[in-house]
Design a protein around this motif. Structure first.
Motif: not given
Length: 158
Positions: A29-30, A34
């Motif tokens: 998810s990060q 990004a």
């Protein structure tokens, strides 16, 4: 667990498997977040560059159009400024903002759009230069200066 004397194995996830799955979920998810931020920023920069290029192309077209034109007047029309130029003794054209477009139009209903998204247009004539200042809907401001001779009456006085 015992069921009728038979030992059954209970299926399920262990605590370590759950922690590993959550770590993988958080990292992915990060990464997606990004990537989305980078894509949004890149898209904005691309749009700004495209807008800059379009402005410069429009001003090149306007300069070419005004090469053999002569300044007549700048008037206020419908809360907007309107520049009138003459190409020869019979053809007159106006430069104005119409429905968020910077356009050149003729008295015979000709129409040449130059730039889109203009919210405010200010024109000032200081012989022999025309100064344009355009503010766009997104707040961006552009300026341009073009050479434009004034029309002088050629009356013979003896």
């Amino acid at each position: 667990m015992h069921f009728n004397g038979i030992v059954t194995k209970r299926s399920g996830f262990t605590l370590i498997e759950m922690v590993v799955a959550l770590v993988i979920l958080i990292l992915s998810s990060q990464l997606i977040l990004a990537t989305t931020k980078t894509l949004t920023h890149t898209t904005q920069l691309t749009q700004m560059e495209r807008q800059n290029i379009n402005w410069h192309i429009s001003m090149i077209e306007l300069d070419r159009f005004l090469d053999d034109a002569q300044f007549i007047s700048i008037e206020q029309a419908n809360y907007e400024q309107q520049l009138t130029v003459a190409k020869d003794s019979k053809r007159r054209y106006t430069l104005t903002k119409t429905k968020k477009e910077l356009v050149v139009s003729s008295t015979k209903n000709g129409y040449m759009p130059l730039f889109d998204g203009v919210s405010r247009l200010k024109m000032v004539y200081h012989e022999p230069f025309l100064e344009l200042e355009a503010r766009l809907s997104d707040g961006t401001a552009y300026q341009h200066e073009c050479f434009l001779e004034a029309q002088h009456d050629t009356k013979n006085t003896d």
